[in-house]
Design a protein around this motif. Structure first.
Motif, PDB file in Angstrom:
ATOM      1  N   LYS A 116       0.826  -1.198   0.000  1.00  0.00           N
ATOM      2  CA  LYS A 116       0.000   0.000   0.000  1.00  0.00           C
ATOM      3  C   LYS A 116       0.868   1.259   0.000  1.00  0.00           C
ATOM      4  N   THR A 117       2.127   1.089  -0.407  1.00  0.00           N
ATOM      5  CA  THR A 117       3.070   2.200  -0.372  1.00  0.00           C
ATOM      6  C   THR A 117       3.268   2.799  -1.761  1.00  0.00           C
ATOM      7  N   LEU A 118       3.201   4.132  -1.838  1.00  0.00           N
ATOM      8  CA  LEU A 118       3.435   4.792  -3.122  1.00  0.00           C
ATOM      9  C   LEU A 118       4.923   4.801  -3.425  1.00  0.00           C
ATOM     10  N   VAL A 119       5.258   4.376  -4.622  1.00  0.00           N
ATOM     11  CA  VAL A 119       6.654   4.267  -5.030  1.00  0.00           C
ATOM     12  C   VAL A 119       6.847   5.141  -6.263  1.00  0.00           C
ATOM     13  N   GLU A 120       7.934   5.914  -6.246  1.00  0.00           N
ATOM     14  CA  GLU A 120       8.204   6.752  -7.416  1.00  0.00           C
ATOM     15  C   GLU A 120       9.182   6.025  -8.324  1.00  0.00           C
ATOM     16  N   LEU A 121       8.736   5.706  -9.511  1.00  0.00           N
ATOM     17  CA  LEU A 121       9.633   5.038 -10.463  1.00  0.00           C
ATOM     18  C   LEU A 121      10.274   6.093 -11.337  1.00  0.00           C
TER      19      LEU A 121
ATOM     20  N   VAL B 259      12.520   1.218  -0.747  1.00  0.00           N
ATOM     21  CA  VAL B 259      11.123   0.761  -0.805  1.00  0.00           C
ATOM     22  C   VAL B 259      10.803  -0.131   0.391  1.00  0.00           C
ATOM     23  N   ARG B 260      11.765  -0.986   0.785  1.00  0.00           N
ATOM     24  CA  ARG B 260      11.480  -1.874   1.912  1.00  0.00           C
ATOM     25  C   ARG B 260      11.279  -1.073   3.207  1.00  0.00           C
ATOM     26  N   VAL B 261      12.184  -0.130   3.484  1.00  0.00           N
ATOM     27  CA  VAL B 261      12.042   0.619   4.740  1.00  0.00           C
ATOM     28  C   VAL B 261      10.775   1.471   4.717  1.00  0.00           C
ATOM     29  N   ARG B 262      10.450   2.016   3.547  1.00  0.00           N
ATOM     30  CA  ARG B 262       9.220   2.816   3.461  1.00  0.00           C
ATOM     31  C   ARG B 262       8.014   1.915   3.645  1.00  0.00           C
ATOM     32  N   ARG B 263       8.084   0.684   3.149  1.00  0.00           N
ATOM     33  CA  ARG B 263       6.956  -0.237   3.347  1.00  0.00           C
ATOM     34  C   ARG B 263       6.833  -0.614   4.827  1.00  0.00           C
ATOM     35  N   TRP B 264       7.984  -0.842   5.504  1.00  0.00           N
ATOM     36  CA  TRP B 264       7.906  -1.120   6.945  1.00  0.00           C
ATOM     37  C   TRP B 264       7.181   0.039   7.633  1.00  0.00           C
ATOM     38  N   ARG B 265       7.562   1.273   7.274  1.00  0.00           N
ATOM     39  CA  ARG B 265       6.994   2.455   7.938  1.00  0.00           C
ATOM     40  C   ARG B 265       5.521   2.659   7.585  1.00  0.00           C
ATOM     41  N   ASN B 266       5.144   2.297   6.387  1.00  0.00           N
ATOM     42  CA  ASN B 266       3.762   2.554   5.951  1.00  0.00           C
ATOM     43  C   ASN B 266       2.807   1.422   6.276  1.00  0.00           C
ATOM     44  N   GLU B 267       3.317   0.176   6.318  1.00  0.00           N
ATOM     45  CA  GLU B 267       2.385  -0.953   6.314  1.00  0.00           C
ATOM     46  C   GLU B 267       2.334  -1.760   7.604  1.00  0.00           C
ATOM     47  N   ILE B 268       3.384  -1.678   8.428  1.00  0.00           N
ATOM     48  CA  ILE B 268       3.296  -2.343   9.737  1.00  0.00           C
ATOM     49  C   ILE B 268       2.144  -1.654  10.469  1.00  0.00           C
TER      50      ILE B 268
ATOM     51  N   PHE C  14      16.905   2.394  -9.806  1.00  0.00           N
ATOM     52  CA  PHE C  14      16.019   1.442 -10.464  1.00  0.00           C
ATOM     53  C   PHE C  14      15.383   0.535  -9.415  1.00  0.00           C
ATOM     54  N   LEU C  15      14.070   0.339  -9.523  1.00  0.00           N
ATOM     55  CA  LEU C  15      13.396  -0.534  -8.573  1.00  0.00           C
ATOM     56  C   LEU C  15      13.094  -1.857  -9.259  1.00  0.00           C
ATOM     57  N   ASN C  16      13.522  -2.965  -8.640  1.00  0.00           N
ATOM     58  CA  ASN C  16      13.221  -4.264  -9.239  1.00  0.00           C
ATOM     59  C   ASN C  16      11.868  -4.757  -8.726  1.00  0.00           C
ATOM     60  N   PRO C  17      10.848  -4.666  -9.578  1.00  0.00           N
ATOM     61  CA  PRO C  17       9.503  -5.041  -9.112  1.00  0.00           C
ATOM     62  C   PRO C  17       9.391  -6.532  -8.812  1.00  0.00           C
ATOM     63  N   ALA C  18      10.300  -7.351  -9.366  1.00  0.00           N
ATOM     64  CA  ALA C  18      10.222  -8.793  -9.121  1.00  0.00           C
ATOM     65  C   ALA C  18      10.543  -9.126  -7.667  1.00  0.00           C
ATOM     66  N   MET C  19      11.120  -8.184  -6.942  1.00  0.00           N
ATOM     67  CA  MET C  19      11.436  -8.416  -5.529  1.00  0.00           C
ATOM     68  C   MET C  19      10.269  -8.025  -4.615  1.00  0.00           C
ATOM     69  N   ALA C  20       9.180  -7.538  -5.198  1.00  0.00           N
ATOM     70  CA  ALA C  20       8.045  -7.099  -4.371  1.00  0.00           C
ATOM     71  C   ALA C  20       7.556  -8.206  -3.423  1.00  0.00           C
ATOM     72  N   PRO C  21       7.401  -9.456  -3.877  1.00  0.00           N
ATOM     73  CA  PRO C  21       6.914 -10.489  -2.950  1.00  0.00           C
ATOM     74  C   PRO C  21       7.839 -10.681  -1.745  1.00  0.00           C
ATOM     75  N   ALA C  22       9.160 -10.591  -1.967  1.00  0.00           N
ATOM     76  CA  ALA C  22      10.098 -10.743  -0.842  1.00  0.00           C
ATOM     77  C   ALA C  22       9.929  -9.577   0.130  1.00  0.00           C
ATOM     78  N   ARG C  23       9.705  -8.369  -0.411  1.00  0.00           N
ATOM     79  CA  ARG C  23       9.495  -7.219   0.486  1.00  0.00           C
ATOM     80  C   ARG C  23       8.173  -7.367   1.238  1.00  0.00           C
ATOM     81  N   THR C  24       7.173  -7.903   0.548  1.00  0.00           N
ATOM     82  CA  THR C  24       5.873  -8.108   1.207  1.00  0.00           C
ATOM     83  C   THR C  24       6.030  -9.075   2.386  1.00  0.00           C
TER      84      THR C  24
END
Ligand SMILES: C[S@@+](CC[C@H](N)C(=O)[O-])C[C@H]1O[C@@H](n2cnc3c(N)ncnc32)[C@H](O)[C@@H]1O
Length: 451
Positions: free
Chosen positions: A19-24, A89-98, A46-56
């Motif tokens: 649920k985190t906004l990412v600027e590509l 993206v991972r740290v921002r997701r921790w901050r936004n989604e936990i 560059f953001l590797n979108p294929a790593m999204a599941p691991a970040r999730t």
């Protein structure tokens, strides 16, 4: 003095991960919802979108640690470091989604050597701040010298060699996500952990881990592989083996919580505890996989001279997952934690996210996919089991064809055994049924080829 923002490439175009906004970057194509495999890197930021599941999964594990208090005591803070955070993206997701109720306990440090990536992290985090403001002060009491970094809206951002950052202060949660092999960072990561800690490691050098590049495997991991149906599982166990032995050298022991071969990378998540006795016991969980004539394998501590040719290792032969923690990684949970509510989506669209209802449906499907099969396999993966590749069954059983996996599971369950699909790009399953039972059940379902 005004902060140097010369690397800020501007908002580029907006994407949503979890649920985190990412600027590509403006020149990065809009990802598909099911990116697979290594992406072509197009420069800094560059953001590797294929790593999204691991970040999730990382978000889910951290939320679980805070909710179930398995890492730090209730009400204590958790100090987390993404040592190679890139655009964050991972740290921002921790901050936004936990979940909000745990945010005040989370102290997050983001580190990378790449200044441009960090400028992008800070700019994106400022333009799209988390909904809960967390006002942690810089914890300079934990550092031996004044920490080189700044606090940005609940993220402490450092530009350092990761090995220095890892050693400078003790973290309870460390994420290592390098390009390629993590071997160069492992010693520093383990030494820098606090007494009880959690370490997540990504390795994209799958050719070395599986043994398809034998010389790199030998050099980096001190192991020898066999490239067959068990190569993916071997890759996971070779990486765990290196982490376990590295930890043991520093008087620490590991307990795997989740370990996956996720297509083009291996990702393992382990508890690490300071314990001399535990570290001495590590050899009990190290060994070799010896292939057997029937097509399966057995684990041994030391292969005999005759077995060496049919053996891969040394690798981790202990349990791969934590039953309870992995058992809670359900599809309902991932949607509850990582999918935006209607009002969050509305707010994201209001600041420019172009996101159709179809995008939302695909995104939810992708979130569910990131934990698919995990909860169901959690029990077996945390204890003794045998792994099978579905495509090997016809040969093993002499049936000419494989049964449907669901039918096989139903029959094995009916007979009182456990069986579950393993999350992997290939159709693997694990079971505690003895080999003759699996063969007899396969034959009963599809008949033998001589029938
Ligand atoms: C695969 S990327 C990390 C991706 C990130 N974790 C994510 O989820 O988006 C690897 C990062 O490691 C950084 N890096 C490489 N060597 C480093 C070092 N010695 N110290 C700090 N950062 C380093 C690179 O700048 C790059 O941003």
């Amino acid at each position: 003095m005004a902060e140097d923002r010369s690397g800020d490439l501007g908002p580029g175009h907006l994407w949503m991960e979890g649920k985190t906004l990412v600027e590509l970057r403006a020149d990065q194509e809009r990802p598909t919802h099911m990116p697979r495999g290594p992406a072509k890197r197009t420069g800094p930021g560059f953001l590797n979108p294929a790593m999204a599941p691991a970040r999730t999964r990382s978000v889910l594990l951290m939320a679980d640690a805070l909710e179930h208090d398995w890492l730090v005591k209730p009400d204590h803070d958790l100090r987390a470091l993404d040592a190679l955070c890139a655009t964050g993206v991972r740290v921002r997701r921790w901050r936004n989604e936990i979940p909000d109720e745990h945010q005040h306990r989370l102290r997050i440090t983001a580190n990378d050597l790449d200044k441009v990536a960090l400028v992008q992290l800070k700019a994106a985090h400022e333009r799209h701040p988390p909904s809960v403001a967390v006002g942690h002060a810089v914890e300079d009491d934990r550092y031996e010298r004044e920490p080189q970094g700044e606090m940005h809206n609940g993220l402490f951002v450092m530009q350092n060699d990761a090995r220095i950052t890892l050693m400078e202060a003790a973290y309870q949660w460390v994420d290592l996500d390098p390009f390629g092999s993590p071997v160069n960072f492992l010693d520093a990561a383990i030494q820098g952990l606090s007494r009880t800690a959690f370490l997540e490691v990504t390795a994209t050098d799958t050719a070395a881990l599986t043994g398809s590049s034998a010389s790199s495997q030998h050099r980096r991991y001190g192991a020898k592989g066999i490239v067959d149906s068990y190569a993916h599982d071997d890759a996971v166990r070779v990486l765990l083996g290196l982490i376990a032995t590295t930890a043991a050298r520093h008087d620490r022991c590991i307990e795997p919580v989740l370990a996956l071969f996720d297509g083009h990378h291996v990702r393992v998540s382990v508890k690490v505890r300071r314990s001399r006795d535990g570290a001495s016991d590590v050899l009990n969980s190290m060994g070799w996989r010896v292939r057997q004539a029937n097509g399966t394998y057995r684990f041994v501590h030391h292969p005999s001279p005759e077995e060496v040719e049919r053996a891969s290792g040394p690798l981790w032969i202990g349990p791969l997952w934590d039953r309870d923690i992995a058992g809670r990684m359900t599809q309902e949970r991932v949607v509850a934690v990582c999918s935006p509510s209607e009002s969050e989506l509305h707010a994201h669209r209001a600041v420019g996210l172009v996101w159709s209802d179809a995008d939302q449906e695909y995104a939810q499907r992708e979130l569910r996919r990131s934990v698919r099969y995990i909860a169901e396999a959690a029990d077996l993966m945390s204890r003794e089991h045998t792994l099978y590749h579905m495509d090997d069954l016809p040969n093993m059983a002499g049936t000419g064809q494989a049964p449907k996996m669901e039918a096989l599971f139903a029959a094995l369950h009916e007979a009182g055994f456990a069986a579950a699909r393993v999350p992997d790009i290939d159709p693997f399953f694990v079971t505690d049924a003895p080999f003759p039972e699996v063969m007899a059940t396969t034959c009963a379902l599809v008949g033998s080829s001589t029938d």
